[in-house]
Design an enzyme around this catalytic site. Structure first.
Site: not given
Lengths: 326, 477
Positions: B33, B49, B51, B403
């Site tokens: 990488e 997502i 799919h 948070c």
């Protein structure tokens, strides 16, 4: 069985401390103060500039000195228990609080609660500045913490966005540390901060301040390299042909504060959508009886002296409520 | 000099999935990488997502791999301890005359083998998706759509691959590839790697890697997508992933549920020149807000807590996955834009097959550690569980990020698992990813990183060299 306490105060900054001491003066004898940081004092600890206490103590103090007066006083009251490194994760309408601290998790029920959780800064994301997302973009408060508590220099060529007090104070702070402050960019026609900060932090140091300007784009892949600054009209629309580029390695965002009221929201306290303050029919009150709010979590104050003044009232108010509940 | 059976170039979701797949076999593998950490390229902007396979032409490679990947991802997620939530998706029509288009999409998806598709009506939508624009009159419902954290898929695949013997080398940008006898000599910024086989999964830069071995027949065009993340408080804005009817170039602007709770709106789709143009724009925001509000009118611009842009590595209409006949032993995996995350496990399987066809022999390891212990995130577990963890390790009770409720222990763990930068910690733990945007926790995250990595704070970066967070120690008066 849940452990029950008379009064729990969430937050050990100037608001929480003043409220605790006042409640004690009014006769409450079982008070727990929960502070998430390592020590009491809240954000005052990083405000090493002076200007605190002029009204309340009739003296000019630095932030930590102002905090210290309350820390000393609160520590001398045995009926006030202080729990540091204590982070509240949950608050219910029934006034049950869950908090974590290293090695422990507790659930307690309170007869009354005062929320003194302060406020947080509005972010670059909230004002939607276009451009890249490199390092070198700090909220003014984070830069203040890095400099004043951690002794680090966040950047060397700085542009300040917004003329909030922290931004103005940090412009001076960076200058004093040898960094170059390229300017303060304010979208409104006048400064948001106190006049004394404009004079003492900006004008005295010949830092350019651009009113009716905004930054429209951030450049730089890894680190901030420059920003576009553009003039705006009365409706905050960009005026064509006024754009100029300012090279810098750091952007400080100082565009206002919002009460930090996520816990109250969790408990079902009504909050004003715009200001994030509790909807209230009186100072320090909330829509849930027995849950009070004071200091910057109730509304954002300009100076700590006013936070103290009103938080004392919150302490008395909670004490009165507890008497009535008995 | 080390010799590998397979060197994989590019540590995104595709590279990490291939590395994990290959680590089942008795092979010497390295994943290279160029950035400081994995998933810092295309994968970091993925919307998460999984799919179902809708909106792909029935004869497309990506369509087939998507449907397979949707199936395979469930097991992989379970093995790796990644949360997979099957939330389902709705492709929404606003006018009666759009219903034939829904039917066409349904038919195409069925040809690909997408299960459980259904056309649902207004009443169904009102009941199950109450915040959806009341003008929506029908939708194609695909129940098998799901969500995962794209970062965790990359990091957990990679971690499991390492557990099974694969090597990962970051900051190892490939500079040249030559062929010597029967193996490739790969010159990188981290030294020379010799390999019998190369898998090029270099995302935006896969064309550059291909050029190094004389393959010049494809070019990767960056296509930018801007996405806007909403406050976690709006977690239940929708119950499904919401899609408009697709356009020719993209699936349109969506309402996305994310694995960590924050809804996301976007992305835009815009072809750009530069492969590192990650800027967002006022126009992008305006476009996304107006399109998202059309689907869910109650979306409020003030709920945006973060935004970013990512680049899709587009190259033609379909994925390019092939063995290069002109360069024996070299496998190209390029043009992996949407649905790349979903397809990744199927791509990994296909790459194995292609490596086999190129002569690589696969022998299963006697001991393959298929399972990975699930990473703990306080925000996802029950109070009782939190309590017992804190009792075992006090650092779980030391909250750093207020948070998102991230403890010191989680941050330290993320560093032992490979995080080296502030973004690496953020992607793994969510510390600094919430509404205050790191105002309150950055100072502590910096210190923990410095301490655990044994580096001065001044060398801690946001995302690698050049992005140091502070400029220096303060002058001592």
């Amino acid at each position: 069985m849940l452990r029950e306490r008379e009064l729990i105060i969430v937050g050990g900054g100037p608001a929480g401390m003043a409220a605790a001491i006042a409640a004690h003066e009014s006769g409450v004898r079982d008070i727990l103060v929960l502070e998430r940081d390592y020590c009491l004092g809240g954000i005052l600890n990083q405000c090493i500039h002076t200007g605190f206490g002029i009204r309340h103590f009739k003296e000019v103090l630095a932030g930590p000195e102002y905090a210290d007066r309350y820390v000393n006083q609160i520590q001398s009251i045995p009926e006030i228990e202080i729990s540091i490194k204590s982070f509240v994760v949950k608050l219910t309408r029934e006034k049950v609080l869950t908090y974590l601290k290293p090695g422990q998790m507790h659930e307690v029920k309170a007869k009354a609660i005062i929320m003194a959780t302060g406020c947080r800064e509005r972010t670059r994301e909230m004002i939607h500045i276009a451009g890249t997302r490199p390092s070198g973009i700090f909220s003014a408060g984070l830069a203040q913490r890095l400099m004043n508590i951690d002794a680090l220099l966040p950047g060397k060529e700085v542009l300040v966005v917004g003329s909030g007090d922290i931004g103005l104070i940090m412009a001076r702070r960076f200058t004093l540390e040898g960094a170059k402050v390229k300017g303060v960019v304010e979208i409104a026609k006048t400064t948001r901060g106190l006049v004394r900060n404009r004079v003492q932090c900006i004008e005295d140091f010949n830092i350019p301040i651009y009113f009716s300007h905004k930054i429209s784009k951030i450049y730089g892949r890894n680190r901030v390299e420059a920003v576009d600054v553009v003039q705006v009209d009365d409706t905050y629309k960009e005026i064509q042909g006024t754009l100029f580029k300012v090279p810098c390695d750091t952007i400080l965002i100082s565009v206002g504060l919002i009460p930090e009221n996520e816990l109250m929201e969790m408990a079902g306290v009504k909050l004003d959508k715009k200001t994030n303050s509790p909807v209230s029919d009186g100072l320090n009150k909330t829509s849930i009886p027995g849950i009070f709010s004071c200091g910057n979590s109730f509304k954002v104050y300009d100076i700590v002296d006013s936070v103290t003044r009103d938080s004392i009232l919150a302490g008395h108010l909670a004490a009165e409520y507890l008497k009535g509940a008995k | 000099m080390k010799r590998y059976d397979v060197v994989i170039i590019g540590g995104g979701v595709v590279g990490a999935s291939i590395a994990r797949k290959l680590s089942q076999y008795r092979l010497k593998i390295a994943l290279l990488e160029k950035e400081e950490e994995l998933a810092f390229g295309v994968s970091k902007s993925n919307s998460g997502i999984i799919h179902p396979g809708t909106q792909n032409p029935p004869n497309s490679l990506k369509g087939h791999l998507c449907v397979q990947g949707n199936y395979l991802m469930r097991k992989i997620a379970m093995d790796l301890g990644v949360d997979f939530k099957e939330v389902g998706e709705l492709i929404v029509a606003f006018q009666e005359n759009e219903i034939p288009e829904l039917l066409r999409l349904k038919k195409e998806a069925e040809l690909l083998g997408v299960p459980g598709l259904e056309i649902v009506d207004r009443a169904w939508l009102r009941k199950r998706e109450p915040n959806l624009n009341a003008e929506a009159c029908a939708a194609l419902y695909a129940p098998t759509a799901g969500i995962v954290s794209p970062y965790r898929v990359v990091y957990d695949n990679a971690e499991n691959a390492v557990r099974n013997g694969a090597e990962i080398h970051t900051l190892a940008e490939v500079e040249a590839i030559t062929k010597k006898d029967t193996f490739f000599v790969i010159r990188t910024k981290k030294g020379i790697f010799n390999a019998k086989y190369i898998v090029n999964s270099a995302g935006l830069f896969s064309d550059r890697i291909a050029n190094m071995v004389g393959i010049n027949d494809f070019y990767v065009h960056p296509r930018k997508g801007e996405e806007f993340l909403l406050d976690k408080k709006k977690e239940n804005l929708t119950n499904h992933l919401i899609f408009p009817l697709p356009t020719k170039t993209s699936k349109g602007i969506l309402i996305i549920k994310t694995s960590d709770g924050n809804p996301m709106i976007g992305p835009t789709a815009e072809d750009v020149e530069s492969k590192d143009d990650l800027s967002t724009s006022d126009e992008g925001l305006a476009k996304v807000i107006s399109a998202a509000k059309r689907l869910v009118p109650s979306i409020d611009e003030n709920d945006i807590i973060s935004y970013f842009a990512g680049l899709r590595p587009a190259s033609g209409k379909d994925f390019i996955i092939r063995r290069e006949k002109s360069v024996p032993g070299f496998i190209t995996v390029a043009g992996i834009q949407s649905p790349g995350l979903t397809a990744a496990p199927a791509i990994a399987a296909l790459v194995c097959r292609l490596l086999g066809e190129s002569g690589l022999t696969f022998k299963r390891k006697i001991f393959f550690h298929a399972h990975r212990k699930k990473t703990i995130h306080l925000f996802t577990i029950s109070p009782e569980h939190t309590k017992s963890l804190i009792r075992k390790d006090p650092a779980y009770g030391d909250i750093v990020c207020r948070c998102e409720i991230v403890s010191r222990k989680e941050i330290e763990d993320s560093i032992s698992r490979g995080a080296r930068t502030a973004d690496g910690v953020k992607f793994r733990t969510r510390a600094q990813a919430g509404r205050c945007h790191g105002t309150f926790c950055t100072s502590r995250v910096l210190k923990i990183l410095a301490e655990k990595c044994k580096k001065p704070v001044t060398e801690i970066t946001k995302r690698g060299k050049g992005s140091e967070i502070v400029k220096g120690e303060k002058r001592v008066a």
